[in-house]
Design a protein around this motif. Structure first.
Motif, short mmCIF file in Angstrom:
data_model
loop_
_atom_site.label_atom_id
_atom_site.label_comp_id
_atom_site.label_asym_id
_atom_site.label_seq_id
_atom_site.Cartn_x
_atom_site.Cartn_y
_atom_site.Cartn_z
N LEU A 1 -12.17 -28.43 -19.09
CA LEU A 1 -10.88 -28.16 -18.45
C LEU A 1 -10.95 -26.95 -17.52
CD1 LEU A 1 -8.30 -28.87 -21.30
CD2 LEU A 1 -9.14 -30.40 -19.52
N LEU A 2 -11.78 -25.97 -17.88
CA LEU A 2 -11.97 -24.82 -16.99
C LEU A 2 -12.63 -25.24 -15.69
CD1 LEU A 2 -13.11 -21.97 -19.40
CD2 LEU A 2 -10.99 -22.09 -18.09
N VAL A 3 -13.59 -26.15 -15.77
CA VAL A 3 -14.22 -26.67 -14.54
C VAL A 3 -13.15 -27.28 -13.64
CG1 VAL A 3 -15.78 -28.43 -13.62
CG2 VAL A 3 -16.51 -27.02 -15.54
N GLY A 4 -12.29 -28.09 -14.21
CA GLY A 4 -11.19 -28.67 -13.44
C GLY A 4 -10.29 -27.61 -12.85
N TYR A 5 -9.97 -26.59 -13.64
CA TYR A 5 -9.10 -25.50 -13.20
C TYR A 5 -9.74 -24.71 -12.07
CZ TYR A 5 -6.39 -21.16 -13.62
OH TYR A 5 -5.61 -20.06 -13.37
N PHE A 6 -11.00 -24.33 -12.24
CA PHE A 6 -11.67 -23.52 -11.23
C PHE A 6 -11.94 -24.29 -9.94
CE2 PHE A 6 -13.65 -21.04 -14.95
CZ PHE A 6 -12.65 -20.09 -14.91
N GLU A 7 -12.19 -25.58 -10.06
CA GLU A 7 -12.57 -26.36 -8.88
C GLU A 7 -11.43 -27.21 -8.32
OE1 GLU A 7 -16.39 -28.20 -9.11
OE2 GLU A 7 -17.26 -26.46 -10.11
N GLY A 8 -10.24 -27.07 -8.89
CA GLY A 8 -9.07 -27.78 -8.37
C GLY A 8 -9.15 -29.29 -8.61
N ILE A 9 -9.75 -29.69 -9.70
CA ILE A 9 -9.87 -31.12 -10.04
C ILE A 9 -8.83 -31.41 -11.11
CG2 ILE A 9 -11.38 -32.95 -10.88
CD1 ILE A 9 -13.76 -31.14 -10.09
N ASP A 10 -7.84 -32.22 -10.79
CA ASP A 10 -6.77 -32.45 -11.75
C ASP A 10 -6.88 -33.79 -12.47
OD1 ASP A 10 -6.16 -34.00 -9.59
OD2 ASP A 10 -4.09 -33.33 -9.39
N ALA A 11 -7.92 -34.54 -12.21
CA ALA A 11 -8.10 -35.84 -12.87
C ALA A 11 -9.27 -35.78 -13.84
CB ALA A 11 -8.36 -36.93 -11.82
N GLU A 12 -9.09 -36.36 -15.01
CA GLU A 12 -10.16 -36.37 -16.01
C GLU A 12 -11.38 -37.12 -15.51
OE1 GLU A 12 -7.59 -37.93 -18.91
OE2 GLU A 12 -6.95 -35.95 -19.60
N ARG A 13 -11.18 -38.16 -14.72
CA ARG A 13 -12.32 -38.87 -14.13
C ARG A 13 -13.10 -37.95 -13.19
NH1 ARG A 13 -12.34 -44.64 -14.42
NH2 ARG A 13 -10.41 -45.38 -15.35
N GLY A 14 -12.39 -37.16 -12.43
CA GLY A 14 -13.05 -36.23 -11.51
C GLY A 14 -13.83 -35.15 -12.25
N ILE A 15 -13.25 -34.64 -13.33
CA ILE A 15 -13.94 -33.63 -14.13
C ILE A 15 -15.20 -34.23 -14.75
CG2 ILE A 15 -13.78 -32.17 -16.18
CD1 ILE A 15 -10.75 -31.91 -15.53
N ALA A 16 -15.08 -35.44 -15.30
CA ALA A 16 -16.24 -36.11 -15.92
C ALA A 16 -17.33 -36.36 -14.88
CB ALA A 16 -15.80 -37.42 -16.57
N TRP A 17 -16.94 -36.82 -13.70
CA TRP A 17 -17.92 -37.08 -12.64
C TRP A 17 -18.62 -35.79 -12.23
CZ3 TRP A 17 -18.31 -35.11 -7.72
CH2 TRP A 17 -19.30 -35.69 -6.93
N ARG A 18 -17.85 -34.72 -12.05
CA ARG A 18 -18.42 -33.44 -11.63
C ARG A 18 -19.40 -32.91 -12.66
NH1 ARG A 18 -20.79 -30.07 -9.37
NH2 ARG A 18 -20.01 -28.07 -8.67
#
Length: 143
Positions: free
Chosen positions: A73-90
């Motif tokens: 969730l921190l990766v999503g927060y820091f990188e502006g990714i608000d979708a779980e699919r995007g976080i998983a892909w990253r």
């Protein structure tokens, strides 16, 4: 010097590649520093203690650990990714983030459905408590 072309570079990939032969980057200094702080302040123990009531003691298969979940969730927060699919892909796409998450090269990164299931498992108050703890730590100790 001859020009390299895409056609000339086409080749059969090796079936087996040793992990020693994989490309290794230096990682990301920001994530390295954040992880040093989280490790020093024992995020994993804190998150596991706060989330223990949402997990069965010894029923079913092992789940996504709270420490890895909150780092995702921190990766999503820091990188502006608000979708779980995007976080998983990253997470799956980056060796540096694998290091940040503590996921080895021989392990699969969490799927978006696992992240989603874990999010639904943990209540909003616990999310808020853990995130405020992390953000306060980063606010006071990073730079």
């Amino acid at each position: 010097m001859a020009m390299g072309t895409r056609r000339r570079r086409q080749r059969q990939e090796q079936l087996w590649v040793s992990h020693n032969e994989l490309a290794k980057g230096p990682g990301h200094p920001f994530y390295q520093r954040v992880n040093e702080l989280l490790e020093a302040e024992k995020l994993d123990e804190f998150a596991e203690r706060e989330c223990a009531k949402f997990y069965a003691a010894n029923n079913g298969r092992p789940s996504l650990t709270p420490g890895i979940y909150f780092r995702l969730l921190l990766v999503g927060y820091f990188e502006g990714i608000d979708a779980e699919r995007g976080i998983a892909w990253r997470a799956a796409d980056s060796f540096g983030l694998r290091r940040f998450l503590g996921i080895g090269l021989d392990e699969q990164t969490p799927d978006h459905s696992t992240i989603s299931r874990t999010r639904r498992l943990i209540d909003v108050e616990t999310h808020r408590k853990v995130f405020f703890w992390i953000l306060e730590l980063l606010r006071t100790r990073v730079w």
